[in-house]
Structures are given as C-alpha cells and as structure tokens.
Design a protein around this motif. Structure first.
Motif, PDB file in Angstrom:
ATOM      1  N   ALA A 192       8.880 149.670 -55.098  1.00 39.62           N
ATOM      2  CA  ALA A 192       8.532 148.598 -54.227  1.00 39.62           C
ATOM      3  C   ALA A 192       8.466 147.011 -54.917  1.00 39.62           C
ATOM      4  O   ALA A 192       7.701 147.206 -56.008  1.00 39.62           O
ATOM      5  CB  ALA A 192       7.154 148.783 -53.447  1.00 39.62           C
ATOM      6  N   GLU A 193       9.308 146.220 -54.485  1.00 36.69           N
ATOM      7  CA  GLU A 193       9.368 144.919 -55.242  1.00 36.69           C
ATOM      8  C   GLU A 193       7.718 144.102 -55.128  1.00 36.69           C
ATOM      9  O   GLU A 193       7.471 144.133 -53.802  1.00 36.69           O
ATOM     10  CB  GLU A 193      10.508 144.111 -54.814  1.00 36.69           C
ATOM     11  CG  GLU A 193      10.359 142.778 -55.733  1.00 36.69           C
ATOM     12  CD  GLU A 193      11.671 142.050 -55.341  1.00 36.69           C
ATOM     13  OE1 GLU A 193      11.916 140.799 -55.682  1.00 36.69           O
ATOM     14  OE2 GLU A 193      12.498 142.295 -54.690  1.00 36.69           O
ATOM     15  N   VAL A 194       7.084 143.746 -56.106  1.00 35.75           N
ATOM     16  CA  VAL A 194       5.974 142.977 -56.148  1.00 35.75           C
ATOM     17  C   VAL A 194       6.410 141.790 -55.527  1.00 35.75           C
ATOM     18  O   VAL A 194       7.170 140.790 -56.018  1.00 35.75           O
ATOM     19  CB  VAL A 194       5.491 142.840 -57.416  1.00 35.75           C
ATOM     20  CG1 VAL A 194       4.187 141.784 -57.321  1.00 35.75           C
ATOM     21  CG2 VAL A 194       4.836 144.318 -57.753  1.00 35.75           C
ATOM     22  N   ARG A 195       5.655 141.054 -54.248  1.00 35.93           N
ATOM     23  CA  ARG A 195       6.073 140.048 -53.830  1.00 35.93           C
ATOM     24  C   ARG A 195       5.143 139.036 -54.167  1.00 35.93           C
ATOM     25  O   ARG A 195       5.481 137.623 -54.235  1.00 35.93           O
ATOM     26  CB  ARG A 195       5.913 140.036 -52.313  1.00 35.93           C
ATOM     27  CG  ARG A 195       6.834 141.006 -51.599  1.00 35.93           C
ATOM     28  CD  ARG A 195       8.156 140.545 -51.931  1.00 35.93           C
ATOM     29  NE  ARG A 195       9.338 141.396 -51.260  1.00 35.93           N
ATOM     30  CZ  ARG A 195      10.640 141.324 -51.380  1.00 35.93           C
ATOM     31  NH1 ARG A 195      11.278 140.492 -52.172  1.00 35.93           N
ATOM     32  NH2 ARG A 195      11.350 142.207 -50.946  1.00 35.93           N
ATOM     33  N   ARG A 196       4.002 139.265 -54.552  1.00 34.30           N
ATOM     34  CA  ARG A 196       2.935 138.305 -55.073  1.00 34.30           C
ATOM     35  C   ARG A 196       1.633 139.083 -55.632  1.00 34.30           C
ATOM     36  O   ARG A 196       1.627 140.167 -55.648  1.00 34.30           O
ATOM     37  CB  ARG A 196       2.292 137.745 -53.809  1.00 34.30           C
ATOM     38  CG  ARG A 196       3.018 136.820 -52.844  1.00 34.30           C
ATOM     39  CD  ARG A 196       2.441 135.937 -52.053  1.00 34.30           C
ATOM     40  NE  ARG A 196       1.818 134.717 -52.675  1.00 34.30           N
ATOM     41  CZ  ARG A 196       1.193 133.817 -52.074  1.00 34.30           C
ATOM     42  NH1 ARG A 196       1.237 134.068 -50.788  1.00 34.30           N
ATOM     43  NH2 ARG A 196       0.398 132.780 -52.572  1.00 34.30           N
ATOM     44  N   LEU A 197       1.033 138.208 -56.532  1.00 34.57           N
ATOM     45  CA  LEU A 197      -0.162 138.878 -57.400  1.00 34.57           C
ATOM     46  C   LEU A 197      -1.303 138.409 -56.634  1.00 34.57           C
ATOM     47  O   LEU A 197      -1.436 137.234 -56.678  1.00 34.57           O
ATOM     48  CB  LEU A 197       0.200 138.395 -59.056  1.00 34.57           C
ATOM     49  CG  LEU A 197      -0.654 139.090 -59.923  1.00 34.57           C
ATOM     50  CD1 LEU A 197      -0.835 140.501 -59.832  1.00 34.57           C
ATOM     51  CD2 LEU A 197      -0.743 138.402 -61.295  1.00 34.57           C
ATOM     52  N   MET A 198      -2.416 139.429 -56.579  1.00 35.75           N
ATOM     53  CA  MET A 198      -3.576 138.872 -56.093  1.00 35.75           C
ATOM     54  C   MET A 198      -4.613 139.695 -57.129  1.00 35.75           C
ATOM     55  O   MET A 198      -4.414 140.895 -57.538  1.00 35.75           O
ATOM     56  CB  MET A 198      -3.831 139.516 -54.837  1.00 35.75           C
ATOM     57  CG  MET A 198      -4.996 139.222 -54.383  1.00 35.75           C
ATOM     58  SD  MET A 198      -5.039 139.900 -52.463  1.00 35.75           S
ATOM     59  CE  MET A 198      -5.512 141.463 -52.518  1.00 35.75           C
ATOM     60  N   ASP A 199      -5.838 138.938 -57.714  1.00 30.57           N
ATOM     61  CA  ASP A 199      -6.639 139.393 -58.399  1.00 30.57           C
ATOM     62  C   ASP A 199      -8.049 138.694 -58.199  1.00 30.57           C
ATOM     63  O   ASP A 199      -7.859 137.955 -57.118  1.00 30.57           O
ATOM     64  CB  ASP A 199      -6.213 139.104 -59.817  1.00 30.57           C
ATOM     65  CG  ASP A 199      -5.866 137.781 -60.327  1.00 30.57           C
ATOM     66  OD1 ASP A 199      -6.487 136.658 -59.600  1.00 30.57           O
ATOM     67  OD2 ASP A 199      -5.137 137.479 -61.380  1.00 30.57           O
ATOM     68  N   ILE A 200      -8.837 138.714 -59.307  1.00 32.55           N
ATOM     69  CA  ILE A 200     -10.118 138.082 -58.675  1.00 32.55           C
ATOM     70  C   ILE A 200     -10.165 136.827 -58.594  1.00 32.55           C
ATOM     71  O   ILE A 200     -10.926 135.998 -57.664  1.00 32.55           O
ATOM     72  CB  ILE A 200     -11.157 138.680 -59.783  1.00 32.55           C
ATOM     73  CG1 ILE A 200     -12.573 138.347 -59.442  1.00 32.55           C
ATOM     74  CG2 ILE A 200     -10.763 137.911 -61.038  1.00 32.55           C
ATOM     75  CD1 ILE A 200     -13.129 138.988 -58.331  1.00 32.55           C
ATOM     76  N   THR A 201      -9.095 136.055 -59.393  1.00 33.08           N
ATOM     77  CA  THR A 201      -9.198 134.568 -59.044  1.00 33.08           C
ATOM     78  C   THR A 201      -8.503 134.241 -57.880  1.00 33.08           C
ATOM     79  O   THR A 201      -8.843 133.022 -57.271  1.00 33.08           O
ATOM     80  CB  THR A 201      -8.222 133.774 -60.120  1.00 33.08           C
ATOM     81  OG1 THR A 201      -6.835 134.421 -60.095  1.00 33.08           O
ATOM     82  CG2 THR A 201      -8.653 134.087 -61.363  1.00 33.08           C
ATOM     83  N   THR A 202      -7.849 135.057 -57.029  1.00 27.24           N
ATOM     84  CA  THR A 202      -7.474 134.786 -55.524  1.00 27.24           C
ATOM     85  C   THR A 202      -8.710 134.477 -54.697  1.00 27.24           C
ATOM     86  O   THR A 202      -8.535 133.721 -53.894  1.00 27.24           O
ATOM     87  CB  THR A 202      -6.680 135.831 -54.973  1.00 27.24           C
ATOM     88  OG1 THR A 202      -5.497 136.281 -56.142  1.00 27.24           O
ATOM     89  CG2 THR A 202      -6.162 135.747 -53.843  1.00 27.24           C
ATOM     90  N   ALA A 203      -9.804 135.121 -54.985  1.00 25.94           N
ATOM     91  CA  ALA A 203     -10.943 134.967 -54.163  1.00 25.94           C
ATOM     92  C   ALA A 203     -11.873 133.783 -54.560  1.00 25.94           C
ATOM     93  O   ALA A 203     -12.832 133.597 -53.732  1.00 25.94           O
ATOM     94  CB  ALA A 203     -11.932 136.423 -54.251  1.00 25.94           C
ATOM     95  N   GLU A 204     -11.544 133.381 -55.756  1.00 23.45           N
ATOM     96  CA  GLU A 204     -12.378 132.320 -56.012  1.00 23.45           C
ATOM     97  C   GLU A 204     -12.135 130.861 -55.247  1.00 23.45           C
ATOM     98  O   GLU A 204     -11.141 130.500 -55.015  1.00 23.45           O
ATOM     99  CB  GLU A 204     -12.126 131.717 -57.659  1.00 23.45           C
ATOM    100  CG  GLU A 204     -12.544 132.737 -58.388  1.00 23.45           C
ATOM    101  CD  GLU A 204     -12.347 132.353 -59.814  1.00 23.45           C
ATOM    102  OE1 GLU A 204     -11.783 131.558 -60.065  1.00 23.45           O
ATOM    103  OE2 GLU A 204     -12.645 133.419 -60.826  1.00 23.45           O
ATOM    104  N   GLU A 205     -13.441 130.028 -55.033  1.00 25.83           N
ATOM    105  CA  GLU A 205     -13.386 128.905 -54.095  1.00 25.83           C
ATOM    106  C   GLU A 205     -12.801 127.766 -55.072  1.00 25.83           C
ATOM    107  O   GLU A 205     -13.109 127.726 -56.115  1.00 25.83           O
ATOM    108  CB  GLU A 205     -14.794 128.549 -53.599  1.00 25.83           C
ATOM    109  CG  GLU A 205     -14.877 127.845 -52.476  1.00 25.83           C
ATOM    110  CD  GLU A 205     -16.428 127.704 -51.757  1.00 25.83           C
ATOM    111  OE1 GLU A 205     -16.644 126.607 -51.741  1.00 25.83           O
ATOM    112  OE2 GLU A 205     -16.620 129.000 -51.836  1.00 25.83           O
TER     113      GLU A 205
END
Length: 93
Positions: free
Chosen positions: A78-91
């Motif tokens: 599967a090709e990775v479309r986007r990266l999500m990590d802890i910084t994604t949830a930071e305000e």
C-alpha cells in the motif's frame, strides 16, 4: 519518491530469535544491493504473525520484485498517502 507499507504474513515470526531475524534482514539487504538505488528499505515492524515493512520505491512492482528475488512473502503493498503522528494532534495557534 513514494513510500510503501508492505504486509508479509509469516506465521510465528514474533517468536523468532534475533539471529533468525538478522538472517532475513541480511538476505533482504543483499537483494537490495543487487537491485540498485531505486528501492530502499527503511524499517520493519514485527508482530505475532506478520511483518510490516516500509520502503521507498518508484512503484509497487519493484517491491514485489524484491520479495520474489529474496523469497519473501508479499501479501499486500500500500502506498503511503500521508504521515500522521503525535504532532498531527497538537493544537496550533
């Protein structure tokens, strides 16, 4: 270049010894050296019965070729479309 997640079904891999995992990694690296710089293995995650590998490659066919040459299963790519990590949830302000 695109990143891909590869799922390999390998029953019992989570119980393999460090030496067994090292041998598989050595085989993978040897095949990658033969194939040239267009494909790179970044990391792998071992679970009870699966190995999830992250690669950089121009497309999934090269990843499947690596698996075939190395004798590794390649159940899904599967090709990775986007990266999500802890910084994604930071305000953000």
């Amino acid at each position: 270049m695109p990143r891909f997640v590869v799922e390999r079904e390998i029953p019992g891999i989570g119980a393999w010894s460090g030496r067994q995992l090292q041998k598989v990694a050595e085989k993978s690296r040897a095949v990658l050296r033969e194939m040239g710089p267009d494909i790179q293995w970044l990391t792998s995650y071992v679970t009870d019965d699966r190995l999830y590998c992250v690669y950089i490659a121009p497309g999934p066919d090269l990843i499947r070729e690596h698996a075939a040459r190395g004798g590794f299963p390649c159940n899904r790519v599967a090709e990775v479309r986007r990266l999500m990590d802890i910084t994604t949830a930071e305000e953000r302000s």
